[in-house]
Design a protein around this motif. Structure first.
Motif, PDB file in Angstrom:
ATOM      1  N   PRO A  76      -9.020  -9.012  -0.630  1.00  0.00           N
ATOM      2  CA  PRO A  76      -8.426 -10.634   0.241  1.00  0.00           C
ATOM      3  C   PRO A  76      -9.974 -11.485   0.603  1.00  0.00           C
ATOM      4  N   SER A  77     -10.325 -12.067   0.106  1.00  0.00           N
ATOM      5  CA  SER A  77     -11.402 -13.223   0.608  1.00  0.00           C
ATOM      6  C   SER A  77     -11.360 -13.503   2.117  1.00  0.00           C
ATOM      7  N   GLY A  78     -12.230 -14.020   3.065  1.00  0.00           N
ATOM      8  CA  GLY A  78     -12.147 -14.502   3.835  1.00  0.00           C
ATOM      9  C   GLY A  78     -13.261 -14.258   5.126  1.00  0.00           C
ATOM     10  N   ARG A  79     -13.531 -14.148   5.897  1.00  0.00           N
ATOM     11  CA  ARG A  79     -14.031 -13.712   7.083  1.00  0.00           C
ATOM     12  C   ARG A  79     -13.451 -13.792   8.244  1.00  0.00           C
ATOM     13  N   GLY A  80     -13.969 -12.762   9.351  1.00  0.00           N
ATOM     14  CA  GLY A  80     -13.148 -12.748  10.291  1.00  0.00           C
ATOM     15  C   GLY A  80     -12.279 -11.189  10.327  1.00  0.00           C
ATOM     16  N   LEU A  81     -12.138 -10.900  11.778  1.00  0.00           N
ATOM     17  CA  LEU A  81     -11.028  -9.781  11.719  1.00  0.00           C
ATOM     18  C   LEU A  81     -10.167  -9.635  10.881  1.00  0.00           C
ATOM     19  N   THR A  82      -9.473 -11.115  11.049  1.00  0.00           N
ATOM     20  CA  THR A  82      -7.982 -11.021  10.185  1.00  0.00           C
ATOM     21  C   THR A  82      -8.372 -10.732   8.992  1.00  0.00           C
ATOM     22  N   ALA A  83      -9.194 -11.349   8.343  1.00  0.00           N
ATOM     23  CA  ALA A  83      -9.689 -10.941   6.238  1.00  0.00           C
ATOM     24  C   ALA A  83     -10.149  -9.327   6.438  1.00  0.00           C
ATOM     25  N   TRP A  84     -10.704  -9.051   7.990  1.00  0.00           N
ATOM     26  CA  TRP A  84     -11.680  -7.645   7.808  1.00  0.00           C
ATOM     27  C   TRP A  84      -9.913  -6.145   7.629  1.00  0.00           C
ATOM     28  N   LEU A  85      -9.417  -6.858   8.563  1.00  0.00           N
ATOM     29  CA  LEU A  85      -7.680  -5.694   8.473  1.00  0.00           C
ATOM     30  C   LEU A  85      -7.035  -6.175   7.147  1.00  0.00           C
ATOM     31  N   ALA A  86      -6.953  -6.959   6.690  1.00  0.00           N
ATOM     32  CA  ALA A  86      -6.411  -7.174   5.053  1.00  0.00           C
ATOM     33  C   ALA A  86      -7.494  -6.344   4.102  1.00  0.00           C
ATOM     34  N   ARG A  87      -8.523  -6.222   4.375  1.00  0.00           N
ATOM     35  CA  ARG A  87      -9.332  -5.669   3.633  1.00  0.00           C
ATOM     36  C   ARG A  87      -8.814  -4.160   3.793  1.00  0.00           C
ATOM     37  N   ARG A  88      -9.103  -3.655   5.002  1.00  0.00           N
ATOM     38  CA  ARG A  88      -8.928  -2.222   4.907  1.00  0.00           C
ATOM     39  C   ARG A  88      -7.703  -2.012   4.448  1.00  0.00           C
ATOM     40  N   ARG A  89      -6.412  -2.309   4.984  1.00  0.00           N
ATOM     41  CA  ARG A  89      -5.274  -2.796   4.526  1.00  0.00           C
ATOM     42  C   ARG A  89      -4.710  -2.341   2.866  1.00  0.00           C
ATOM     43  N   SER A  90      -5.469  -2.981   1.999  1.00  0.00           N
ATOM     44  CA  SER A  90      -5.641  -2.655   1.297  1.00  0.00           C
ATOM     45  C   SER A  90      -6.540  -1.589   0.800  1.00  0.00           C
ATOM     46  N   GLN A  91      -7.391  -1.252   1.046  1.00  0.00           N
ATOM     47  CA  GLN A  91      -8.196  -0.113   0.731  1.00  0.00           C
ATOM     48  C   GLN A  91      -6.767   0.732   1.094  1.00  0.00           C
ATOM     49  N   ARG A  92      -6.761   0.871   2.305  1.00  0.00           N
ATOM     50  CA  ARG A  92      -5.909   2.464   1.737  1.00  0.00           C
ATOM     51  C   ARG A  92      -4.463   2.448   1.476  1.00  0.00           C
ATOM     52  N   GLU A  93      -3.879   0.953   1.281  1.00  0.00           N
ATOM     53  CA  GLU A  93      -2.554   1.611   0.384  1.00  0.00           C
ATOM     54  C   GLU A  93      -3.133   1.505  -1.168  1.00  0.00           C
ATOM     55  N   HIS A  94      -3.856   1.016  -1.370  1.00  0.00           N
ATOM     56  CA  HIS A  94      -4.462   1.659  -3.634  1.00  0.00           C
ATOM     57  C   HIS A  94      -5.034   2.996  -3.138  1.00  0.00           C
ATOM     58  N   ALA A  95      -5.526   3.346  -1.955  1.00  0.00           N
ATOM     59  CA  ALA A  95      -5.867   4.896  -1.595  1.00  0.00           C
ATOM     60  C   ALA A  95      -4.649   5.821  -1.737  1.00  0.00           C
ATOM     61  N   ARG A  96      -4.266   5.864  -0.849  1.00  0.00           N
ATOM     62  CA  ARG A  96      -2.266   6.047  -1.146  1.00  0.00           C
ATOM     63  C   ARG A  96      -1.872   5.820  -3.042  1.00  0.00           C
ATOM     64  N   ALA A  97      -2.266   4.634  -3.132  1.00  0.00           N
ATOM     65  CA  ALA A  97      -1.540   5.154  -4.606  1.00  0.00           C
ATOM     66  C   ALA A  97      -2.172   6.033  -6.201  1.00  0.00           C
ATOM     67  N   VAL A  98      -3.358   5.932  -5.537  1.00  0.00           N
ATOM     68  CA  VAL A  98      -4.058   6.862  -6.385  1.00  0.00           C
ATOM     69  C   VAL A  98      -4.067   8.464  -6.047  1.00  0.00           C
ATOM     70  N   ALA A  99      -3.283   8.521  -4.996  1.00  0.00           N
ATOM     71  CA  ALA A  99      -2.939  10.163  -4.798  1.00  0.00           C
ATOM     72  C   ALA A  99      -2.132  10.648  -4.199  1.00  0.00           C
ATOM     73  N   ALA A 100      -1.243   9.466  -5.107  1.00  0.00           N
ATOM     74  CA  ALA A 100       0.377  10.448  -4.870  1.00  0.00           C
ATOM     75  C   ALA A 100       0.627   9.986  -6.559  1.00  0.00           C
ATOM     76  N   HIS A 101      -0.836   9.153  -7.061  1.00  0.00           N
ATOM     77  CA  HIS A 101      -0.626   8.648  -9.311  1.00  0.00           C
ATOM     78  C   HIS A 101      -0.801  10.576  -9.377  1.00  0.00           C
ATOM     79  N   ARG A 102      -1.692  10.795  -8.566  1.00  0.00           N
ATOM     80  CA  ARG A 102      -2.823  12.518  -8.814  1.00  0.00           C
ATOM     81  C   ARG A 102      -1.902  13.250  -8.991  1.00  0.00           C
ATOM     82  N   GLU A 103      -0.860  13.327  -7.858  1.00  0.00           N
ATOM     83  CA  GLU A 103       0.199  14.167  -7.467  1.00  0.00           C
ATOM     84  C   GLU A 103       0.761  14.001  -8.164  1.00  0.00           C
ATOM     85  N   TRP A 104       1.616  13.282  -9.093  1.00  0.00           N
ATOM     86  CA  TRP A 104       2.685  12.672 -10.589  1.00  0.00           C
ATOM     87  C   TRP A 104       1.555  13.298 -11.481  1.00  0.00           C
TER      88      TRP A 104
END
Length: 319
Positions: A76-104
């Motif tokens: 997600p683009s942008g600056r500030g706390l809201t954009a930073w939180l959105a990026r962190r959430r996106s990274q965590r969701e991707h990490a969970r998706a990769v971990a689930a895929h590897r378990e599969w």
């Protein structure tokens, strides 16, 4: 009634999924590198699309040039706390998706995909279900009458044995899931209806497993004696014979000396007394099977495991 089966052939320059009927007639194949289908008749095109879609989904085989692992999302683009939180959430969701895929992927290893092409002259034994011969034998018995206790005991013995092989199969999957071990079930040997319950190969060696389901029974084992509730059984002799036969056949198939070791796996015995451990037969329980395999010293490198398993999985090896 004919059924459709799929086998996978993957080697340098070839990555094909064959669709064929149980009588050996080929319906066509799909080039998994390009995603193109090549049916032998236009009438088979829809059938191929249907069965291949289910096969690809079940086994997680990649089709086409796209990557099978989830791609990272656009941050997600942008600056500030809201954009930073959105990026962190996106990274965590991707990490969970990769971990689930590897378990599969761990749950769907490529070695469990049948690889016998049609007209190959052999059948891939990874297709076999545990307890297949026993379920088949039980199905052939006439329905016992309510007062025929002898017939009911016979039916119960066959079905109990089949369920025992299924529970051992679940333990073998726990052993193999990390990736180093391989196995097949219900291995037909020779032409007289004999079979080996399970054949296991991995870093610890090659093993023939003989499952014995005697829930709640009292088991007593000596160097040359195996007793169930006080009655002698020929389990040690039979297991030794299975291992010796497997050693001969695998040595002939691979061209290298292969020594298979015999294992008797007891399913939920009530009491187990091992007075003297047989030197050439391992006695373990279903619950102790994974612990036994984990304690084995490593004697086979990965490449040799693959070479031996490529012969174990062929029905032609065991004739």
């Amino acid at each position: 009634m004919l059924s459709a089966e799929i086998s996978w052939r993957q080697e340098p320059g070839i990555n094909h999924a064959y669709v064929w009927f149980s009588d050996g007639t080929i319906a066509g194949y799909r080039d998994l590198d390009t995603g193109n289908d090549y049916p032998t008749s236009p009438d088979y095109a829809q059938l191929m699309e249907h069965v291949l879609a289910d096969w690809l989904r079940t086994h997680g085989i990649r089709c086409g040039p796209e990557s099978s692992e989830p791609s990272p999302p656009e941050p997600p683009s942008g600056r500030g706390l809201t954009a930073w939180l959105a990026r962190r959430r996106s990274q965590r969701e991707h990490a969970r998706a990769v971990a689930a895929h590897r378990e599969w992927q761990l749950d769907h290893p490529s070695w469990r995909v049948p690889v016998d092409p049609p007209h190959a002259g052999w059948r891939d034994l990874v297709r076999n279900d545990p307890g297949h011969a026993l379920w088949h034998r039980a199905a052939q018995l006439p329905e016992p009458r309510w007062f025929d206790f002898s017939a009911r005991r016979e039916t119960r013995a066959w079905t109990q044995g089949a369920r025992g092989e299924e529970t051992v199969a679940a333990e073998l999957w726990r052993i193999a899931r990390p990736g180093a071990w391989r196995y097949v079930h219900s291995v037909p040997v020779g032409t007289r209806g004999s079979d080996i319950d399970h054949v296991l190969v991995g870093p610890g060696g090659v093993f023939t497993l003989n499952t014995k389901a005697h829930p709640g029974a009292s088991i007593w084992v000596g160097e040359h004696t195996f007793m169930v509730n006080g009655r002698k059984q020929p389990y040690l002799r039979n297991s030794r014979h299975e291992a010796a036969r497997a050693s001969r056949l695998l040595t002939a198939a691979t061209g290298s000396p292969i020594e298979a070791h015999s294992v008797i796996v007891l399913v939920d015995p009530g009491k187990l007394t091992i007075r003297t451990s047989p030197r050439d037969v391992t006695i373990t329980t279903r619950r102790g099977l994974k612990r036994w395999a984990s304690a084995l010293p490593s004697v086979l490198p990965d490449q040799e495991v693959e070479t031996i398993f490529n012969q174990i999985r062929r029905s032609s090896t065991w004739i």
